[in-house]
Design a protein around this motif. Sequence first.
Motif, PDB file in Angstrom:
ATOM      1  N   MET A  85     -34.085 -26.559  30.010  1.00 53.72           N
ATOM      2  CA  MET A  85     -33.559 -26.710  31.370  1.00 53.72           C
ATOM      3  C   MET A  85     -32.118 -26.225  31.468  1.00 53.72           C
ATOM      4  SD  MET A  85     -35.100 -30.474  32.341  1.00 53.72           S
ATOM      5  CE  MET A  85     -33.944 -30.627  33.696  1.00 53.72           C
ATOM      6  N   VAL A  86     -31.292 -26.591  30.485  1.00 55.50           N
ATOM      7  CA  VAL A  86     -29.891 -26.164  30.492  1.00 55.50           C
ATOM      8  C   VAL A  86     -29.789 -24.653  30.362  1.00 55.50           C
ATOM      9  CG1 VAL A  86     -27.719 -26.290  29.227  1.00 55.50           C
ATOM     10  CG2 VAL A  86     -29.045 -28.366  29.614  1.00 55.50           C
ATOM     11  N   SER A  87     -30.601 -24.072  29.475  1.00 54.74           N
ATOM     12  CA  SER A  87     -30.573 -22.621  29.278  1.00 54.74           C
ATOM     13  C   SER A  87     -30.961 -21.885  30.555  1.00 54.74           C
ATOM     14  CB  SER A  87     -31.525 -22.235  28.140  1.00 54.74           C
ATOM     15  OG  SER A  87     -31.136 -22.831  26.928  1.00 54.74           O
ATOM     16  N   MET A  88     -32.020 -22.366  31.223  1.00 58.06           N
ATOM     17  CA  MET A  88     -32.451 -21.737  32.468  1.00 58.06           C
ATOM     18  C   MET A  88     -31.379 -21.855  33.542  1.00 58.06           C
ATOM     19  SD  MET A  88     -35.379 -20.296  32.114  1.00 58.06           S
ATOM     20  CE  MET A  88     -35.899 -20.108  33.811  1.00 58.06           C
ATOM     21  N   ALA A  89     -30.733 -23.020  33.633  1.00 62.03           N
ATOM     22  CA  ALA A  89     -29.678 -23.216  34.636  1.00 62.03           C
ATOM     23  C   ALA A  89     -28.511 -22.274  34.386  1.00 62.03           C
ATOM     24  CB  ALA A  89     -29.210 -24.665  34.620  1.00 62.03           C
ATOM     25  N   ILE A  90     -28.118 -22.122  33.120  1.00 60.82           N
ATOM     26  CA  ILE A  90     -27.020 -21.207  32.786  1.00 60.82           C
ATOM     27  C   ILE A  90     -27.396 -19.773  33.116  1.00 60.82           C
ATOM     28  CG2 ILE A  90     -25.687 -20.251  30.870  1.00 60.82           C
ATOM     29  CD1 ILE A  90     -25.786 -23.031  29.588  1.00 60.82           C
ATOM     30  N   MET A  91     -28.640 -19.377  32.784  1.00 59.98           N
ATOM     31  CA  MET A  91     -29.077 -18.013  33.040  1.00 59.98           C
ATOM     32  C   MET A  91     -29.096 -17.697  34.536  1.00 59.98           C
ATOM     33  SD  MET A  91     -32.662 -16.143  32.014  1.00 59.98           S
ATOM     34  CE  MET A  91     -33.572 -17.027  33.286  1.00 59.98           C
ATOM     35  N   VAL A  92     -29.645 -18.614  35.333  1.00 58.94           N
ATOM     36  CA  VAL A  92     -29.718 -18.392  36.780  1.00 58.94           C
ATOM     37  C   VAL A  92     -28.316 -18.338  37.386  1.00 58.94           C
ATOM     38  CG1 VAL A  92     -30.445 -19.418  38.966  1.00 58.94           C
ATOM     39  CG2 VAL A  92     -32.011 -19.391  37.012  1.00 58.94           C
ATOM     40  N   ALA A  93     -27.430 -19.245  36.958  1.00 56.70           N
ATOM     41  CA  ALA A  93     -26.064 -19.255  37.491  1.00 56.70           C
ATOM     42  C   ALA A  93     -25.331 -17.970  37.112  1.00 56.70           C
ATOM     43  CB  ALA A  93     -25.309 -20.464  36.965  1.00 56.70           C
ATOM     44  N   SER A  94     -25.529 -17.514  35.888  1.00 60.82           N
ATOM     45  CA  SER A  94     -24.879 -16.282  35.444  1.00 60.82           C
ATOM     46  C   SER A  94     -25.371 -15.087  36.250  1.00 60.82           C
ATOM     47  CB  SER A  94     -25.146 -16.063  33.957  1.00 60.82           C
ATOM     48  OG  SER A  94     -24.629 -14.819  33.530  1.00 60.82           O
ATOM     49  N   PHE A  95     -26.698 -15.027  36.486  1.00 64.24           N
ATOM     50  CA  PHE A  95     -27.242 -13.910  37.256  1.00 64.24           C
ATOM     51  C   PHE A  95     -26.744 -13.940  38.698  1.00 64.24           C
ATOM     52  CE2 PHE A  95     -30.557 -12.207  40.062  1.00 64.24           C
ATOM     53  CZ  PHE A  95     -30.540 -10.880  39.641  1.00 64.24           C
ATOM     54  N   ARG A  96     -26.709 -15.128  39.296  1.00 62.77           N
ATOM     55  CA  ARG A  96     -26.227 -15.240  40.671  1.00 62.77           C
ATOM     56  C   ARG A  96     -24.776 -14.789  40.769  1.00 62.77           C
ATOM     57  NH1 ARG A  96     -27.594 -20.892  43.420  1.00 62.77           N
ATOM     58  NH2 ARG A  96     -26.474 -19.794  45.086  1.00 62.77           N
ATOM     59  N   HIS A  97     -23.965 -15.160  39.793  1.00 62.69           N
ATOM     60  CA  HIS A  97     -22.559 -14.749  39.790  1.00 62.69           C
ATOM     61  C   HIS A  97     -22.452 -13.232  39.648  1.00 62.69           C
ATOM     62  CE1 HIS A  97     -18.248 -15.023  39.161  1.00 62.69           C
ATOM     63  NE2 HIS A  97     -18.386 -14.296  38.062  1.00 62.69           N
TER      64      HIS A  97
END
Length: 201
Positions: free
Chosen positions: A16-28
């Motif tokens: 869950m943490v990895s997915m959240a970091i990945m999505v936030a990074s892509f959005r940024h």
Amino acid sequence: QASVSLATIVASVSLMVSMAIMVASFRHSLDDWLGAVLPADVYVRAGAGDSAYFGIDEQRTLAALPGIARIDFLRVQNVLLDPQAPRVALLARDLPANEPARALPLIGAAYAPPAGGPPPVWVSEPVVDLHRVKPGGTLTLPLGGRRHDFFVAGVWRDYARQHGALVIERATYARLTGDGTANDAAVVLAPGVSVAQFRTA
């Protein structure tokens, strides 16, 4: 059993943490990319595809409309770099004269073309991967029925074209091809002018 359950919970939380970091990074990254490639207030397109265009007179008419602080034009066409690979989008853009690369979301350093050398081209990531192009090297483009060398001045991120894209200065494109037309216009409105007012004009 407790160890197995605990390991499952730890793995789930980690995922869950990895997915959240990945999505936030892509959005940024996507937000930064949109801000770099679409900074204007209004975009005007001549028509669908790259066959519709604004002629010289139409560009002058657009530029003379009231309420415009700045207008930049874009010419788009597809070029074939390798017969074994898909065509690549060539974007001939009006770029800032003092620092052209400032208008692009560059990845890594920008390279200054050598004095008296070929004009600059900025390539997207798929061009580097598919055509083995390196920053600081030379890329040959078919323009105006001839082949012209360009200096690879940098790599930029492009989420819109999976087969790659190239950016050159529109003045260079017009000089090499004799084509002064444009497909798109990016308009920065003057303070106090609304999009509705410009659309009416």
